[in-house]
Design a protein around this motif. Structure first.
Motif, mmCIF file in Angstrom:
data_model
loop_
_atom_site.group_PDB
_atom_site.id
_atom_site.type_symbol
_atom_site.label_atom_id
_atom_site.label_comp_id
_atom_site.label_asym_id
_atom_site.label_seq_id
_atom_site.Cartn_x
_atom_site.Cartn_y
_atom_site.Cartn_z
ATOM 1 N N LEU A 13 27.242 61.553 -16.603
ATOM 2 C CA LEU A 13 27.904 62.341 -15.567
ATOM 3 C C LEU A 13 27.619 63.824 -15.721
ATOM 4 O O LEU A 13 27.429 64.546 -14.730
ATOM 5 C CB LEU A 13 29.412 62.082 -15.607
ATOM 6 N N ALA A 14 27.569 64.286 -16.967
ATOM 7 C CA ALA A 14 27.250 65.696 -17.203
ATOM 8 C C ALA A 14 25.824 66.017 -16.761
ATOM 9 O O ALA A 14 25.568 67.088 -16.188
ATOM 10 C CB ALA A 14 27.435 66.028 -18.681
ATOM 11 N N ALA A 17 25.820 66.228 -12.975
ATOM 12 C CA ALA A 17 26.423 67.493 -12.548
ATOM 13 C C ALA A 17 25.484 68.672 -12.772
ATOM 14 O O ALA A 17 25.387 69.585 -11.940
ATOM 15 C CB ALA A 17 27.741 67.717 -13.289
ATOM 16 N N VAL A 20 22.748 68.600 -10.065
ATOM 17 C CA VAL A 20 23.293 69.062 -8.786
ATOM 18 C C VAL A 20 23.451 70.579 -8.783
ATOM 19 O O VAL A 20 23.125 71.262 -7.798
ATOM 20 C CB VAL A 20 24.630 68.359 -8.485
ATOM 21 N N ALA A 21 23.953 71.133 -9.883
ATOM 22 C CA ALA A 21 24.134 72.586 -9.967
ATOM 23 C C ALA A 21 22.797 73.315 -9.907
ATOM 24 O O ALA A 21 22.668 74.353 -9.237
ATOM 25 C CB ALA A 21 24.873 72.937 -11.257
#
Length: 359
Positions: A13-14, A17, A20-21
């Motif tokens: 998940l990290a 994320a 995406v960032a």
């Protein structure tokens, strides 16, 4: 009750994320990398076929690059002068066309247009002035035109360079990623990856073929009918075909509008040009797309529009490129887990249905 989350899930998940960032912050920079990756992805099967007939990977990539660059240069030399000429003519003629429409409205509806302070007259005047300034900027801005051409050339060369490097190492990249899959989840990930590959390949390749066929059809027929800017309208309609209904609708509006100005009073010619787009949409929707794209894509037009809108809003041009593949991948994953959920429900209900009924 607390739900225990495994460290591997947290790291995954990290990583998502973080990706995406990065795309959000660097969307304008990532566009050639996204396009280059997409080109390498779709050309990899062709490189594999060339390897199977005896070429090395380097020679296979070299042959693909040489043929692709030759086709690109030939298309540019053949289409680009005519296309740029039609764009320039359209930009120069747009203010005059709007002014002609303004005069027509004044002639037909004098009670509305004669008043200098009328709302409609003010809108038309402002719109005409904006078009005039835009035409002057596009036609007369030599320095900006040169800089834009140089930037476009750099973008194309960067995209082609990235795609060549990735195409050469594609199989090794995929094999390296496969070796690093978690052993207990590797079969599921491979299965989902194969399904995602099938969906994206079917959709994107199919849409490219359909768009090319429509662009050729519209451009050829409209040029045969003598419509102004036929090549520009046809190519634009084919290029926008991947957005549901936008390509045919925009082409219909543009072609009909140009026909009204060019053939005002000859309503049969205007109707014939409008019929070209109606016939093209009917043939495309009922014969071409079902044969080429098929039913295996399973991307609803509303979901496709949502993916394009969200991707473009959040990540710019790179988001538009990534919207469709991510929507296709998400659809495959959602359908898999939905099928698993329904199968689990059926297994839970089956013992109850198999029990004998009481007399």
């Amino acid at each position: 009750m607390l739900v225990m989350v495994r460290p591997r899930t947290i790291w995954a998940l990290a990583a998502v994320a973080l990706v995406v960032a990065l795309v959000y912050r660097l969307g304008h920079v990532l566009a050639p990398f996204v396009l280059g990756t997409a080109l390498a992805y779709f050309l990899n099967p062709l490189a594999n076929r060339l390897q199977r007939i005896g070429l090395s990977r380097a020679w296979a990539v070299a042959v693909i690059a040489l043929v692709g660059l030759s086709a690109l240069v030939a298309s540019a030399l053949w289409l680009l002068p005519a296309l740029l000429g039609q764009v320039r003519e359209a930009v120069e003629a747009l203010p005059r066309t709007v002014r002609a429409g303004f005069d027509l409205l004044t002639l037909r509806f004098p009670e509305v247009m004669e008043d200098d302070g009328s709302f409609l007259r003010q809108i038309m005047t402002d719109f005409t002035e904006r078009l005039r300034l835009m035409a002057l900027a596009l036609v007369g801005g030599t320095v900006n035109t040169v800089l834009s051409a140089v930037g476009t050339l750099v973008f194309i060369m960067a995209t082609l360079t990235i795609s060549i490097y990735l195409l050469y190492d594609w199989n090794r990249i995929v094999a390296g990623a496969d070796r690093r899959l978690p052993p207990d989840q590797a079969p599921l990930i491979r299965r989902l990856a194969r399904d995602i590959d099938g969906v994206m390949t079917g959709f994107v390749r199919g849409q490219v073929i359909v768009g090319a066929l429509l662009a050729t059809f519209y451009s050829t027929v409209l040029m045969t009918l003598g419509l102004n800017y036929a090549l520009l309208i046809g190519l634009l309609s084919g290029a926008l075909n991947f957005i549901p209904y936008l390509g045919s609708f925009s082409g219909f509006i543009l072609a009909t509008g140009v026909a009204l100005v060019q053939y005002w009073g000859d309503w049969g010619q205007v109707a014939l040009i409008a019929f070209v787009f109606v016939a093209g949409q009917v043939v495309e929707g009922n014969f071409i797309t079902p044969r080429i794209v098929g039913d295996s894509v399973k991307l609803h037009p509303v979901l496709l529009l949502l993916a394009l809108a969200v991707g473009g809003t959040l990540f710019g041009f790179a988001g538009l490129l990534l919207g469709v593949p991510l929507a296709a991948a998400a659809g495959v994953v959602v359908r898999y887990f939905d099928a698993e959920y329904r199968a689990r429900i059926r297994r839970r209900r089956s013992p109850q249905t198999d029990q004998p009924r009481p007399d």
